[in-house]
Design a protein around this motif. Sequence first.
Motif, PDB file in Angstrom:
ATOM      1  N   GLY A  65      48.056  36.452  37.396  1.00 54.00           N
ATOM      2  CA  GLY A  65      47.472  35.472  38.306  1.00 54.00           C
ATOM      3  C   GLY A  65      46.479  34.586  37.577  1.00 54.00           C
ATOM      4  O   GLY A  65      46.141  34.819  36.413  1.00 54.00           O
ATOM      5  N   GLU A  66      46.010  33.551  38.275  1.00 55.17           N
ATOM      6  CA  GLU A  66      45.039  32.639  37.704  1.00 55.17           C
ATOM      7  C   GLU A  66      43.702  33.344  37.477  1.00 55.17           C
ATOM      8  O   GLU A  66      43.431  34.405  38.051  1.00 55.17           O
ATOM      9  CB  GLU A  66      44.833  31.452  38.647  1.00 55.17           C
ATOM     10  CG  GLU A  66      46.065  30.576  38.825  1.00 55.17           C
ATOM     11  CD  GLU A  66      45.893  29.573  39.955  1.00 55.17           C
ATOM     12  OE1 GLU A  66      45.641  28.401  39.649  1.00 55.17           O
ATOM     13  OE2 GLU A  66      46.004  29.957  41.130  1.00 55.17           O
ATOM     14  N   SER A  67      42.858  32.735  36.664  1.00 58.80           N
ATOM     15  CA  SER A  67      41.521  33.283  36.430  1.00 58.80           C
ATOM     16  C   SER A  67      40.767  33.400  37.751  1.00 58.80           C
ATOM     17  O   SER A  67      40.816  32.488  38.581  1.00 58.80           O
ATOM     18  CB  SER A  67      40.736  32.363  35.478  1.00 58.80           C
ATOM     19  OG  SER A  67      41.346  32.308  34.221  1.00 58.80           O
ATOM     20  N   GLY A  68      40.088  34.526  37.933  1.00 53.48           N
ATOM     21  CA  GLY A  68      39.317  34.739  39.147  1.00 53.48           C
ATOM     22  C   GLY A  68      40.082  35.365  40.288  1.00 53.48           C
ATOM     23  O   GLY A  68      39.543  35.522  41.382  1.00 53.48           O
ATOM     24  N   CYS A  69      41.332  35.790  40.034  1.00 54.15           N
ATOM     25  CA  CYS A  69      42.134  36.357  41.126  1.00 54.15           C
ATOM     26  C   CYS A  69      41.824  37.825  41.389  1.00 54.15           C
ATOM     27  O   CYS A  69      42.263  38.379  42.395  1.00 54.15           O
ATOM     28  CB  CYS A  69      43.622  36.172  40.854  1.00 54.15           C
ATOM     29  SG  CYS A  69      44.270  37.198  39.519  1.00 54.15           S
ATOM     30  N   GLY A  70      41.092  38.491  40.492  1.00 52.33           N
ATOM     31  CA  GLY A  70      40.715  39.885  40.710  1.00 52.33           C
ATOM     32  C   GLY A  70      41.453  40.881  39.846  1.00 52.33           C
ATOM     33  O   GLY A  70      41.223  42.091  39.950  1.00 52.33           O
TER      34      GLY A  70
END
Length: 323
Positions: free
Chosen positions: A48-53
């Motif tokens: 996933g994208e950066s910051g998705c967990g």
Amino acid sequence: MSEPLLSVKNMKKTFQANGGMFSKKKFVHAVNDVSFDIYPGETFSLVGESGCGKSTTGKLIDHLITPDSGEIWFEGKEISRLSEKEMRPLRSDIQMVFQDPLASFDPKMKIVDILTEPLINFGKLKKSEKEAKARELLEMVELPGDFVDRYPHNMSGGQRQRISIARALSLEPEILVCDEATSALDVSVQESVIELLVRLQKEKNISMLFICHDLALIRSFAHQIAVMYLGNIVEVIPGEDVTEHAVHPYTQALLGAQFSIHMDPSQKIQSIESEAPSPLDVPKGCPFQNRCEHCTDRCKAEMPKLKEIAPGHAVACFYVEEQ
């Protein structure tokens, strides 16, 4: 299929955001009701994208932080609420490889000490055996034995990451958590490190949780891929099926945004419309609603749940349900 080696069940983790003295408290829902299984000898990937967990999920599994709720089961034992003393015997079974090995090494320690420190700490190696064991570990990751007397800053990024892998595998873990372990490396070096990990996985029959943002990279060797968006898993699919059978709009958008030197020159790289909402202000309902062309009123009111649509393939999307 055998029993899962590790099971994550309805795991949640929030962090309080920094704010002024008189500002209203806000929370980041880093991981929101996440569940998945990792089986012996297999690679499970979070993408996933950066910051998705996804990195937070890895730290929760490695007990670097504790979840707000939910469960983490390892070899039939619930480990999420263990104290550090209770967790210590399991540390050798769950090892982690970080994105920046230089930041996880003591710059004043030689490679011989970096590689053997975990074994000495767990009482599995005598100090008189350090050099021989270090040379054995270096050979395992295809590095020369005379690297034992080097310092981390005297090595390339790819060499340091191989040292990090060797250190993690020195304790013979059951599962290896790789957190963006190749993202800081050149593409050619990435490929060689992946080939090394795949070979060692087969030789040692270990499981891997591989965390990355590159769907094109991970689909080549992951057995299962879980796509995360704003703390939620939106699709779980076998790695070999992701290109042809991914159905969630976000997964399809990630596939469309990929670039490859082998792609058809006439093929256009597609961008994902709009921006992801702030993790401090995630909308009610489906988190992908403001970037999805199939969004309906139901998507804005309800959170879709993961539902299996084929063996090993689950998706959280009302649009897919209706097709």
